[in-house]
Design a protein around this motif. Structure first.
Motif, PDB file in Angstrom:
ATOM      1  N   GLY A  30     -13.816  79.082 -13.499  1.00 45.97           N
ATOM      2  CA  GLY A  30     -15.001  78.367 -13.015  1.00 45.97           C
ATOM      3  C   GLY A  30     -15.491  77.653 -14.162  1.00 45.97           C
ATOM      4  N   PHE A  31     -16.756  77.628 -14.708  1.00 47.09           N
ATOM      5  CA  PHE A  31     -17.288  76.707 -15.572  1.00 47.09           C
ATOM      6  C   PHE A  31     -17.029  77.116 -17.081  1.00 47.09           C
TER       7      PHE A  31
ATOM      8  N   ALA B  33     -19.769  73.718 -30.194  1.00 46.79           N
ATOM      9  CA  ALA B  33     -18.670  72.875 -29.513  1.00 46.79           C
ATOM     10  C   ALA B  33     -18.407  73.631 -28.170  1.00 46.79           C
ATOM     11  N   ILE B  34     -18.312  72.631 -27.155  1.00 43.51           N
ATOM     12  CA  ILE B  34     -17.931  72.981 -25.804  1.00 43.51           C
ATOM     13  C   ILE B  34     -16.736  72.242 -25.495  1.00 43.51           C
ATOM     14  N   GLY B  35     -15.560  72.968 -25.016  1.00 45.84           N
ATOM     15  CA  GLY B  35     -14.482  72.084 -24.885  1.00 45.84           C
ATOM     16  C   GLY B  35     -13.192  72.935 -25.234  1.00 45.84           C
ATOM     17  N   ASN B  36     -11.845  72.262 -25.392  1.00 47.99           N
ATOM     18  CA  ASN B  36     -10.765  73.095 -25.845  1.00 47.99           C
ATOM     19  C   ASN B  36     -10.509  72.823 -27.352  1.00 47.99           C
TER      20      ASN B  36
ATOM     21  N   GLU C  16     -25.257  73.963 -17.099  1.00 49.77           N
ATOM     22  CA  GLU C  16     -24.891  72.423 -16.612  1.00 49.77           C
ATOM     23  C   GLU C  16     -23.994  71.619 -17.503  1.00 49.77           C
ATOM     24  N   LEU C  17     -24.024  71.986 -18.795  1.00 47.47           N
ATOM     25  CA  LEU C  17     -23.002  71.332 -19.811  1.00 47.47           C
ATOM     26  C   LEU C  17     -21.586  71.855 -19.597  1.00 47.47           C
ATOM     27  N   GLY C  18     -21.581  73.024 -19.190  1.00 44.14           N
ATOM     28  CA  GLY C  18     -20.315  73.782 -18.984  1.00 44.14           C
ATOM     29  C   GLY C  18     -19.622  72.932 -17.729  1.00 44.14           C
ATOM     30  N   LEU C  19     -20.259  72.990 -16.824  1.00 49.67           N
ATOM     31  CA  LEU C  19     -20.094  72.391 -15.342  1.00 49.67           C
ATOM     32  C   LEU C  19     -19.555  70.865 -15.629  1.00 49.67           C
ATOM     33  N   LEU C  20     -20.298  69.924 -16.218  1.00 47.44           N
ATOM     34  CA  LEU C  20     -19.968  68.766 -16.598  1.00 47.44           C
ATOM     35  C   LEU C  20     -19.292  68.451 -17.581  1.00 47.44           C
ATOM     36  N   CYS C  21     -18.647  69.243 -18.363  1.00 42.29           N
ATOM     37  CA  CYS C  21     -17.562  69.157 -19.302  1.00 42.29           C
ATOM     38  C   CYS C  21     -16.240  69.420 -18.571  1.00 42.29           C
TER      39      CYS C  21
END
Length: 449
Positions: free
Chosen positions: A121-122, A252-255, A366-371
């Protein structure tokens, strides 16, 4: 006794309890591909949806967990008795806790055979983050994992054809069929992965809040109860931490950007929210295997390993042990990030605060979904992930911010960012005109005892 998959789907769709034998047949069918009992993809999706809507009681959940656990090879770490531990999370936005925790515990002399997962998911997946490091291999044989535990003390790997293949298949299918947030399936997936590791102690992190699969405390407590009961029946000593998750974890959000934050943690530069959870989980596990008197004492030991460089040494050894070249591992651990990550995002967009004040909240969901939509996640199994896509929080909850001051940077490849994403990101921060103090992430601890 032979069963028909359509009959089992109808039985569950109509709200009836599946027997132990029926569940064993279903899991066997999921794993098999060369005989007449193989389940079709559409049937697997239908069964998962039936379970999502009609649920599984405790006995069914135990049977599906036990069947998944027995679907492949299992470990025996008798020579490391009272040292083998692990942690698992229901997942969250910016959740990279496993990445510094495993090497920190290895630096304490413990053994951590961590079987992890990909993004659901997110949420970002631990394996996806690690694969952003050039050369890192998450697919390891049972013998390779045992060697890493002997030599390094920790590894972070995925399910292979021999390790819990049933969960590997179900995990990927849940992600693309809208059946991720199903308590019996979450419980079965998590506990079955851990039950094959021959553990002496386990921490289960159940996140609660608007950025968690469990939005309400009652849901989280139910999931905790499922996991504790199943773990007890399997002989697994597990403790559950219920933790708040409304805001992103860390900065940080991402890989690849979360790998960078991990390395910073291993240099002792760790945000307060990550520090609390990494050291608390580590402290709990150290106490459970009698390496310290109290969880607080254990937490201090873990923090010391993060600050004195010993956890970083174990992280480097794990990287090399799992396929990363010595040159890349050295460059990463020395924080020469540009030398490691050759591909950068095409654009860096800075989002600024619309007013002055104090940061009360940042909408992690919201940020997780957009990312994810920008390319850091996947919408179906097999989708490519753009490791360079991510977000860096310049401000966190409790910080002061001035109008027009940057509060987040977004690394992306989208030519349409301003029209499709910028406004939503801009509105995901809540700024107030009074002082904000951040609260503990830990709501409660539910012990196995």
């Amino acid at each position: 006794m032979a069963f028909r998959i359509p009959d089992l789907i109808i039985k569950k769709r109509n709200g009836h309890e599946l027997t132990k034998e029926e569940i064993e047949y279903f899991i066997k069918s999921v794993c098999e591909s060369n005989n007449n009992s193989v389940i079709q993809e559409s049937q697997l999706g239908a069964m998962l949806m039936a379970i999502f809507f009609k649920g599984l009681n405790f006995n069914e959940s135990y049977y599906i967990t036990d069947s998944m656990m027995k679907s492949g090879a299992r470990f025996s770490f008798k020579k490391h008795r009272n040292l083998v531990v692990d942690k698992h999370s229901t997942g969250g936005v910016g959740d990279k806790i496993s990445l510094p925790l495993a090497p920190a515990l290895a630096a304490c002399g413990l053994k951590i055979p961590m079987i992890s997962g990909r993004g659901l998911g997110f949420t970002g997946g631990t394996l996806d983050k690690l694969e952003s490091i050039p050369g890192f291999k998450v697919s390891c044989s049972k013998e390779k994992i045992e060697g890493l535990i002997d030599e390094v003390g920790c590894c972070i790997v995925g399910q292979t054809l021999e390790l819990n293949p049933a969960d590997r298949i179900l995990y990927a299918t849940r992600d693309i069929t809208g059946t991720v947030d199903c308590i019996p399936l979450i419980a079965g997936s998590i506990v079955s992965k851990k039950a094959i590791e021959d553990l002496d102690a386990l921490v289960l992190d159940v996140k609660v809040g608007r950025a968690a699969f469990m939005n309400k405390l009652e849901q989280a407590e139910l999931l905790a109860d499922y996991m504790i009961q199943i773990s007890r029946k399997l002989g697994l000593k597990a403790g559950v931490f219920l933790t708040r998750h409304d805001n992103p974890l860390g900065f940080a959000i991402g890989n690849q950007i979360e790998i960078i934050e991990t390395v910073e943690c291993l240099h002792g530069n760790i945000s307060s929210d990550l520090e609390e959870l990494v050291t608390s989980y580590g402290g709990y596990l150290l106490q459970r295997v009698d390496r310290c008197e109290t969880m607080k004492e254990g937490a201090q030991i873990v923090l010391e390993k993060l600050k004195n460089g010993e956890a970083l040494v174990k992280f480097r050894q794990m990287l090399i042990g799992q396929g990363v070249s010595r040159e890349i591992a050295d460059q990463l651990c020395k924080r020469n990030y540009e030398a490691v990550f050759a591909k950068n995002a095409v654009y860096v967009s800075t989002i600024r605060a619309q007013l002055s004040g104090n940061v009360k909240s940042i909408h992690a969901l919201e940020l997780g979904l957009l990312c994810s939509k920008l390319g850091a996640g996947r919408s179906k199994a097999g989708d490519d992930i753009f490791y360079e896509v991510g977000m860096k929080l310049i401000k966190q909850v409790g910080d002061k911010v001035e109008k027009n001051e940057p509060w987040i940077e977004v690394y992306h490849n989208s030519e349409h960012f301003d029209s499709q994403f910028a406004h939503k990101i801009m509105n995901s921060i809540e700024i107030v005109d009074y002082a904000v103090t951040s609260e503990s992430s830990i709501i409660k601890i539910i012990d196995y005892a």
